[in-house]
Design an enzyme around this catalytic site. Sequence first.
Site, PDB file in Angstrom:
ATOM      1  N   HIS A  87      -6.051 -12.198  79.952  1.00  0.00           N
ATOM      2  CA  HIS A  87      -6.235 -11.024  79.098  1.00  0.00           C
ATOM      3  C   HIS A  87      -6.459 -11.434  77.647  1.00  0.00           C
ATOM      4  O   HIS A  87      -5.932 -12.433  77.173  1.00  0.00           O
ATOM      5  CB  HIS A  87      -5.012 -10.108  79.192  1.00  0.00           C
ATOM      6  CG  HIS A  87      -4.731  -9.638  80.577  1.00  0.00           C
ATOM      7  ND1 HIS A  87      -5.267  -8.484  81.103  1.00  0.00           N
ATOM      8  CD2 HIS A  87      -3.975 -10.180  81.567  1.00  0.00           C
ATOM      9  CE1 HIS A  87      -4.851  -8.332  82.346  1.00  0.00           C
ATOM     10  NE2 HIS A  87      -4.068  -9.346  82.650  1.00  0.00           N
ATOM     11  N   ASP A 136      -8.255  -2.942  77.295  1.00  0.00           N
ATOM     12  CA  ASP A 136      -7.146  -3.682  77.909  1.00  0.00           C
ATOM     13  C   ASP A 136      -6.112  -4.055  76.844  1.00  0.00           C
ATOM     14  O   ASP A 136      -6.440  -4.658  75.825  1.00  0.00           O
ATOM     15  CB  ASP A 136      -7.730  -4.935  78.571  1.00  0.00           C
ATOM     16  CG  ASP A 136      -6.679  -5.853  79.189  1.00  0.00           C
ATOM     17  OD1 ASP A 136      -5.527  -5.409  79.360  1.00  0.00           O
ATOM     18  OD2 ASP A 136      -7.034  -7.007  79.505  1.00  0.00           O
TER      19      ASP A 136
END
EC number: 3.1.-.-
Length: 560
Positions: free
Chosen positions: A376, A203
């Site tokens: 994130h 990610d």
Amino acid sequence: MSAALRTPPRLARDTLRVIPLGGLGDVGRNMAALEINGQLLLIDCGVLFPEEHHPGVDLILPGFDAIADRLDDVVGLVLTHGHEDHIGAVPYLLRQRRDIPLIGSRLTLALLREKLKEHRLRDTDYRVVEDGQRLVLGEFDCEFVAVNHSIPDALAVFLRTAAGTVLHTGDFKLDQLPLDGRLTDLRAFARLGEEGVDLFMVDSTNAEVPGFTTAERDIAPALERVFATSSQRLIVTSFASHVHRIQQVLDAAVRHGRKVVYVGRSMVRNMKVAADLGYLKVPADTLVELRDIENYRPDQVVIVSTGSQGEPLSALSRMANREHPVIDLVPGDTVLLASSLIPGNENAVYRVINGLVRLGANVVHKGNAMVHVSGHASAGELLYCYNIVRPRNVMPVHGEYRHLIANADLAVATGVPRERTLVAEDGAVVDLAQGRARVVGQVDTGYIFVDGSTVGDISETSLTDRRILGEEGFISVLAVVNTRSQRLITGPDIHARGFNEDETIFAPVATQITKALEEALADGVTDPHRLQQVIRRTIGRWVSSSYRRRPMIVPLVVTV
């Protein structure tokens, strides 16, 4: 890599091919296809929400066309978590093949099941998995790993294949004090690193952000201040899948003696699913129906609404435009936007904020209070993972190109060779063999636009036409000519929309069009298309010189 398509070579036996179908270059429509020995495994299948330069578009899908003739070879679709940018396109994929096995956690598949019901897709092959579980899907031996994200029950997936191993993180962060107690399983990451990770797909969304992502629980003081200082009605908007954030709102509402009302179909649906499965703890006598809101004083209610991204038809946008059938904002109400801005949505969100402020509402958002934290991993967390996993090859995923570059730089900083760090874009063909990953080609994975019930029939040309209509306006011109007598019988009748509604302004150019048509007829031009071009050129020059505009011009010539 060059944007030009480069046909990949034939796939050799026991070589793993990875093709990102979306999510590399955009924040959304995340999807990847992995192939080995004639079998395909898909990871995620999400949507991208349109920006202002996509007029009339509802959703943007991944590049299904690249695998359209291979769907019978798909052994499964692994879904890492339940956000729309990872599951939103599943209904459109299943329209092409209904029996693709869907693999995911309990909450992820429960949210997907409700979505598929709305699309009238039932009798689907659901396979619920848990962290720590292994599942063999043809050539792919899948192991699932718990990761922490802004939605419960998120998973990373580790793939063992004849060509080597792949660890795909999905969306994740390393919150050390998660609200639900579910940590990213770094022990599993370390164990898999010891086994050997040939390709690490990571990610990238927060790769440019230094340090560590703020813990979810750290927004509690700001949330508490909003509740404590709001003397009237309080409206909180968030992503409809952000169960942790809604849990914090519910808990604060109980402390301050407020009832909670869900507004927005997706919010009502998702929170019911989360509560039914035990992921959302709803205190007794806290929820009330929207129709009963008038039974409570304004300071006794908190409304939890959709619309955090400025969606035109969302509940919050309708409130800002005074179009909501039940909720009328009044001066002194407080609106809390407990969410981040998805890139591309900034203008839409600020339009809604301006509308709310114009109505006298006090608007609290990430720009003026710490009321949202990211889901994130930031750069510090990514460095930590690289050092634990020690991958042989790295392929950053999930982010705009600048995010992918930043993530690649982090991998290189921890010792991954630059030539083994693949910054790819959608459609790149990456082959993994003998411990080495290489980009070997490029396939077309262009946008697939959804407009209402229409899927894939919208081209870039039609979008350009729509942008011209929206920004520059529309002018139509009708003329009837007699080709035998070479004269204009009727017209030109000029009408405009979105340009200038005062049609008297066209008197000067009408004279010019008449003259140009008569000259063309006198020169023997009788073809309606050529006469229409005469009109288009004449009025186009006039509009450009007089108004510096380029509206869409639609001439029609009828010959008799």
